[in-house]
Every structure is written in structure tokens, then in C-alpha cells.
Scaffold this active site. Structure first.
Site, PDB file in Angstrom:
ATOM      1  N   THR A  72       0.768  -1.026  -0.074  1.00  0.00           N
ATOM      2  CA  THR A  72       0.053   0.012  -0.064  1.00  0.00           C
ATOM      3  C   THR A  72       0.770   1.319   0.099  1.00  0.00           C
ATOM      4  O   THR A  72       0.482   2.125  -0.749  1.00  0.00           O
ATOM      5  CB  THR A  72      -0.653   0.188   1.444  1.00  0.00           C
ATOM      6  OG1 THR A  72      -1.675  -1.203   1.095  1.00  0.00           O
ATOM      7  CG2 THR A  72      -1.640   1.184   1.355  1.00  0.00           C
ATOM      8  N   CYS A 325     -16.751  -7.480   1.525  1.00  0.00           N
ATOM      9  CA  CYS A 325     -17.799  -6.965   2.428  1.00  0.00           C
ATOM     10  C   CYS A 325     -17.260  -5.936   3.518  1.00  0.00           C
ATOM     11  O   CYS A 325     -16.912  -6.473   4.502  1.00  0.00           O
ATOM     12  CB  CYS A 325     -18.433  -7.959   2.940  1.00  0.00           C
ATOM     13  SG  CYS A 325     -17.573  -9.330   3.703  1.00  0.00           S
TER      14      CYS A 325
HETATM   15  C1  PLP Z   1      -2.383  -6.266  -5.942  1.00  0.00           C
HETATM   16  C2  PLP Z   1      -1.883  -5.842  -4.414  1.00  0.00           C
HETATM   17  N1  PLP Z   1      -1.665  -4.683  -4.405  1.00  0.00           N
HETATM   18  C3  PLP Z   1      -1.411  -4.080  -3.141  1.00  0.00           C
HETATM   19  C4  PLP Z   1      -1.737  -4.828  -1.909  1.00  0.00           C
HETATM   20  C5  PLP Z   1      -1.470  -4.053  -0.680  1.00  0.00           C
HETATM   21  O1  PLP Z   1      -0.279  -4.576   0.119  1.00  0.00           O
HETATM   22  P1  PLP Z   1      -0.036  -4.462   1.728  1.00  0.00           P
HETATM   23  O2  PLP Z   1      -0.938  -5.578   2.183  1.00  0.00           O
HETATM   24  O3  PLP Z   1       1.549  -5.008   1.774  1.00  0.00           O
HETATM   25  O4  PLP Z   1      -0.209  -3.086   1.759  1.00  0.00           O
HETATM   26  C6  PLP Z   1      -2.265  -6.268  -1.988  1.00  0.00           C
HETATM   27  C7  PLP Z   1      -2.501  -6.841  -1.006  1.00  0.00           C
HETATM   28  O5  PLP Z   1      -3.563  -7.423  -0.770  1.00  0.00           O
HETATM   29  C8  PLP Z   1      -2.381  -6.625  -3.322  1.00  0.00           C
HETATM   30  O6  PLP Z   1      -2.917  -7.712  -3.416  1.00  0.00           O
END
Ligand code: PLP
Length: 387
Positions: A72, A325
């Protein structure tokens, strides 16, 4: 009760080898990697060894790696950082309709601040066309952002081709590779990316640590202002144990990835073949072949994904659904809607994701129980014709 974990795309267990590699950095080698003394230097060595390992895995230079708190943060850093550095040049960003929220939300945030964002649609398999990306480019476009593989339906995008277009036009290209790093080959030069996000907990490393690859020369604003860690690009005391864990996790993936992908693909394909044999009116979501080795996603007509999950959980099976959800209103997944599913069908989706410790026995357990659950739920469904 038997416990079967089939939700590796949500997160993976931390490999015991990774935990072992992290342990010294909590007490014995607890130093701050920015300190001059020997405590600091041994912590710094762990950070730099990990950086070297990750860079070599990605075909990058160590100086092009910035450690972050996860996927993120890496996505936010890439998108807001480029937008902020290039706002005088242009205010247009191109992305797709099926990105993770960690891409969509920063884009929406920027839209409120005067940026224009084009969300390029995908086809029924979840594939974005490089031609459509090309057509969306304007003289104000400063960034193209397309995920490497989708976290719900597993479709792998033609990122290298899109990167080539971006390069020809002199536009920065970012890919969210959170679902691919550690699972399929990822080379920043082959993919033609300027920026690439990854997260350790998706490849058997710890949670709360990730990285952003930033190609040398890419103009990007500092994300966290403070100390001069990460060459001033991202302040805050290094998460030494987490970073050491990320390095070990990537080293293990380097050695095991090819074999693991083959093994998981065989189990994945068994599910893709067997589920429609055992259950009527089920539809595979995502691309039939251009998909992650560990991803299976089916829509199962006439029932709610959440009900399937609860019933699976009662048997010790952990899976997930395409529909998030997040609140009391059950909004279907934007990804499933983007590939053209109706609200009703999008609600009945089941994602099964495999990983390092998945056994054939686990797959058989699922194949034995899922049809019974579906039958039970359909018998209760007013939508299902019981004749
Ligand atoms: C494609 C994708 N991008 C970003 C994230 C976010 O990553 P993080 O949990 O390390 O913040 C995820 C997590 O589910 C993801 O699957």
C-alpha cells in the site's frame, strides 16, 4: 479438525527460515542502521544485504530499491510521488478498472486535487489492451499504472508491452507487482517499468515491509519527510528485522519459485478441471492460461460467496471471495463487475489461492466438500430451480 489454508493471495505464512533470519535483529543486533557505531553497522549490513538480494532478483541496482512498509505504501509513494514531482508537466494519469484499492484510492485522492484519471476497461478475462492504453495517452499524461497480476482473478497483464509504449512516449510506468514477486519471474528491464511495488508478506516474508523499485533518474517526491534514510526518499528508522526477513524470503523464492510454480499450477489446473465436473453452473473468472500459477476464481450461480466461505470455514478450509464486504452493504467486487459479471453472479464468487505448503490432499478435501456445501446452499436458495 483438519485445517486447510487456501488464501495465500491474502497473505502467506512467514517461512521458518525467514523467521530465523529475522531473529538476531530484535535483541542481539538491535542497532539503528543509521548509527555510526558497531551496533548500527551490523544493522546497516543486514539492510544493505537485503537490498542487494532484492535488486539482483529484480534485475535492478541496489540504489534503485527503497524499503517501505508494504504494498500500500509503495503504491501511494509511486503515484502521489510522481504526481507531485511532475504536476507542472501534466495532470493526467492512466490506470485500469481492476487495480487494487491501494492504487485506485490514491488516484481518487489525486482526482479531488485536480488530476484527471482514466480507468481503462478490461476484457472478459480481465486483460487490458496495450492499444487501449496507447489511445488514452494525452499530452498531459505523466504516469501509467497497470498491475502485473490481479489479486482476485489472477490475470497476468501484458506489462512489458505497455511499458514499451510508455517508454516510447517518455511517460513513467508503474506496476503493482505485489501478487507476482516471488511467484513468477519479475525483471524490471524486461517489464520496462520505472516503478514497481512489492510486499514481503505475499512471498513468505513478514507483514509490514515491502519495497518500491525506482528506476535511476525517475523524478519522484519524497514520501515520508524526516531523516535521511533511504537516501532521503523515505524517512524513518529502518525496520531491520523486517528488511532482513524480506531479503531471506526473496532468496528462498529465487531458489524455489520455478518448482513451486509448476507444482501449484498442476493443483490449480486440477481444481479448474474438477470443480465444473462436480458442480453445475460454475464459471471460471480470469484468463484461462495467462493467470497466476496459484489462483483459482469461480462464480457459483445462485449462492452468496460469503455463505460458501462460512461453510468452508466450519470444515477448517480458509478461502476468500471476490466480493469485499467492507461495510454492512455488500458491494460486489469492482474487478468482477469490470469483467462484465452481473451483480448477482459477482456475489457468488470464490477465490482459492495456493502456496508453498498446499498439499494434493488439501485440494482433494476441498473437492470433496465444496459440492456438498453448494448443494446445501442451493437447496435453500429461492433463485435455484430445484427440479
Ligand atoms: C495487488 C495488491 N496490491 C497491493 C496490496 C497491498 O499490499 P500490503 O498489504 O502490503 O499493503 C495487495 C494486498 O492485498 C495486493 O494484492
Amino acid at each position: 479438525m483438519k485445517k486447510v489454508y487456501l488464501d495465500y493471495a491474502a497473505t502467506t505464512p512467514c517461512d521458518t527460515e525467514v523467521i530465523k533470519a529475522m531473529e538476531p535483529y530484535f535483541f542481539e543486533k538491535f542497532g539503528n542502521a543509521s548509527s555510526i557505531h558497531s551496533y548500527g553497522q551490523e544493522a546497516k549490513k543486514a539492510v544493505e544485504d537485503s537490498r542487494q538480494m532484492l535488486a539482483s532478483f529484480l534485475g535492478a541496482e541496489p540504489s534503485e530499491i527503497v524499503f517501505t512498509s508494504g504494498g500500500t505504501e509503495s503504491n501511494n509513494f509511486a503515484i502521489k510521488g510522481v504526481a507531485s514531482a511532475l504536476e507542472k508537466k501534466g495532470n493526467h494519469i492512466i490506470t485500469t478498472a481492476i487495480e487494487h484499492h491501494a492504487v485506485i484510492e490514491p488516484c481518487k485522492f489525486l482526482e479531488k486535487r485536480g488530476f484527471n484519471v482514466t480507468y481503462v476497461p478490461v476484457d472478459k478475462y480481465g486483460l487490458v489492451s496495450p492499444e487501449d492504453i496507447k489511445k488514452a495517452i494525452t499530452d498531459k499524461t505523466i504516469l501509467i499504472c497497470v498491475m502485473h497480476a490481479n489479486n482476485e482473478i489472477g490475470t497476468i497483464q501484458p506489462v512489458a508491452e505497455i511499458g514499451k509504449i510508455a517508454k516510447e512516449k517518455g511517460i513513467y510506468f508503474h506496476t503493482d507487482a505485489v501478487q507476482t514477486v516471488g511467484h513468477i519471474p519479475v525483471d524490471v528491464n524486461e517489464l520496462n517499468v520505472n516503478l514497481l511495488s512489492l510486499s514481503a508478506h505475499k512471498f513468505y516474508g513478514p507483514k509490514g515491509v515491502g519495497a518500491l523499485y525506482i528506476r535511476k533518474g525517475t523524478r519522484i517526491e519524497t514520501f515520508l519527510h524526516g531523516g535521511d534514510q533511504e537516501k532521503g526518499r523515505r524517512a524513518s528508522t529502518h525496520n531491520t528485522s523486517g528488511i532482513a526477513g524480506l531479503g531471506k524470503a526473496i532468496e528462498l523464492c529465487r531458489d524455489k519459485m520455478e518448482q513451486e510454480a509448476k507444482y501449484q499450477m498442476a493443483l490449480r489446473d486440477k481444481l479448474i478441471k474438477e470443480i465444473p465436473n462436480k458442480i453445475s453452473e460454475v464459471y471460471l473468472n480470469g484468463h484461462p492460461s495467462q493467470r497466476l500459477p496459484n489462483n483459482v476464481n469461480f462464480s457459483i450461480k445462485y449462492i452468496e460467496g460469503e455463505s460458501i466461505l462460512l461453510n468452508l470455514d466450519m470444515l477448517g478450509i480458509a478461502a476468500s471471495t471476490g466480493s469485499a464486504c467492507t461495510s454492512s452493504s455488500l458491494e460486489p467486487s469492482h474487478v468482477l463487475l469490470a469483467i462484465g459479471l452481473s451483480h448477482e453472479i459477482a456475489h457468488g464468487s470464490l477465490r482459492i489461492t495456493l502456496g508453498r505448503w498446499t498439499q494434493e490432499d488439501d485440494i482433494n478435501y476441498l473437492l470433496e466438500n465444496l459440492p456438498k456445501i453448494v448443494e446445501k446452499l442451493r437447496a435453500m436458495s429461492p433463485l435455484y430451480d430445484k427440479k
